[in-house]
Design an enzyme around this catalytic site. Sequence first.
Site, PDB file in Angstrom:
ATOM      1  N   SER A  99       0.798   0.372 -13.624  1.00  0.00           N
ATOM      2  CA  SER A  99       0.965   1.178 -12.409  1.00  0.00           C
ATOM      3  C   SER A  99       0.683   2.663 -12.651  1.00  0.00           C
ATOM      4  CB  SER A  99       2.367   0.960 -11.856  1.00  0.00           C
ATOM      5  OG  SER A  99       2.499   1.533 -10.580  1.00  0.00           O
ATOM      6  N   ASP A 236      -1.906   5.354  -6.685  1.00  0.00           N
ATOM      7  CA  ASP A 236      -1.469   5.294  -8.080  1.00  0.00           C
ATOM      8  C   ASP A 236      -2.413   4.368  -8.836  1.00  0.00           C
ATOM      9  OD1 ASP A 236      -0.632   2.962  -6.848  1.00  0.00           O
ATOM     10  OD2 ASP A 236       1.222   2.804  -7.983  1.00  0.00           O
ATOM     11  N   ASP A 238      -2.544   1.251  -9.958  1.00  0.00           N
ATOM     12  CA  ASP A 238      -2.902  -0.093  -9.501  1.00  0.00           C
ATOM     13  C   ASP A 238      -3.013  -0.181  -7.988  1.00  0.00           C
ATOM     14  OD1 ASP A 238      -0.174   0.152  -9.025  1.00  0.00           O
ATOM     15  OD2 ASP A 238       0.261  -1.948  -9.503  1.00  0.00           O
ATOM     16  N   ASP A 240      -1.024   0.057  -5.435  1.00  0.00           N
ATOM     17  CA  ASP A 240      -0.086  -0.645  -4.558  1.00  0.00           C
ATOM     18  C   ASP A 240       0.705   0.326  -3.681  1.00  0.00           C
ATOM     19  OD1 ASP A 240       1.617   0.391  -6.469  1.00  0.00           O
ATOM     20  OD2 ASP A 240       2.723  -1.470  -6.799  1.00  0.00           O
TER      21      ASP A 240
END
Length: 437
Positions: A99, A236, A238, A240
Amino acid sequence: MAGQAPLDPKTAQAVGAALGRWAIESKRASHSEFEPAEFEQVVIGMDTRESGPWLAAEVAAGLARNGVKVEFAGVTTTPGVAYLAKNGPFAAGVMISASHNPYQDNGIKLIGHAGYKLPDEQEELLEKDIFSFLDQGVYTPPSPLVVNAGLDSAYVDHLAATLTGRLDGLKMVVDCANGSASVLAPELFERLGAQVHCIHCSPNGRNINLNSGSLHLEVLQAAMREQKADVGVAFDGDADRALFVARSGKIVDGDAVLFLIATHWKVPIVVATVMSNLGLERALCAHGISMVRTPVGDKYVLEEMLRRGAILGGEQSGHIIFHRFATTGDGMLTALHVFESMLESGVGLDELTQEIQVYPQCLVNVRIKQRKRLEDLPGVVAEIRAAEDSFGDSGRVLVRFSGTEPLARVMVEGPELGRVETFANRIASKIQAELGG
């Protein structure tokens, strides 16, 4: 750190082996003669860290030990893997990502066929299997993987289809944090007609989240001024979650996104966490929309959404769940519907979020030696009550223990910053005195 225990090659392969065993056992339990492939395949995706490819290859090797095939999405987003796991012929999805962490870190996220994170009890069973495989000492060569570009295409097509119109005429700056969205987001927004200026969209394996993305919005603000754009969005690593910058330079966080989407969609209820600002709750109430709070964590938000049948929920951090379209937070999906709200209303984010009066918040972390129930700490309880009596219904006090660190977290919120800081520090001092640090 990737490459070191517990994220070394043998452990990564053991994770794949445990997941493969579960996939095969799930197939046997289903007794299905019509969809046998559904429990013989797993989809794997990754962000842009240099450790991603070898971790994916090790997981794939572990899956192959149980006869489970792999489809490799290559660089994609965590919500992309969740979408593919749910809508493709897959028993599960695996996302290789850490992340918002620096490139040296990485992680392995497991997602079930329904598109949700695996239940705690299932994770505990998998953990036992992982240790069992490690004890056996079996190790096979990593599996070579070839990217199936059609997987990302299917996911992006799904995102585009959630809009009723296009993004023609919208000028935006997109900060992809040199992460998962670096290729997908600019292509998606341009395909829908937006004028896109992309920053931090050139990953090299080591620059993910580096002075970029949702943790460094000052970079996006500067690019907004330079480009004279209508809106900016930062993801960010990843992708999400997403945070935004309005034309004025104002930061638009997850609370503000929940408000503007909730009022645009006219939903009856929004699920947020205990960290969401009191200003959000009051602004929603003014529109007849109720707000339910959960503990911190998207897992708890989703559970409450499912329990109440809510279609919108999320966190201040920008992790927004549109359950009408997705099973998890999705930064690109969030961006699309924020942009759509702007175009359909004919105004920018400054105007769409002006009703929210953001109450000052003070957060203090206190290092502790031990944990006790708050009710067993009379000095702390007295300070909390004093703060609550002082603010009445115009403020909040939240004291909780970290689930991963020896910390007590104190949050005080109210109409005046000075008073908020005073009470937060008084409560923190009492915790320090009574629990040691």
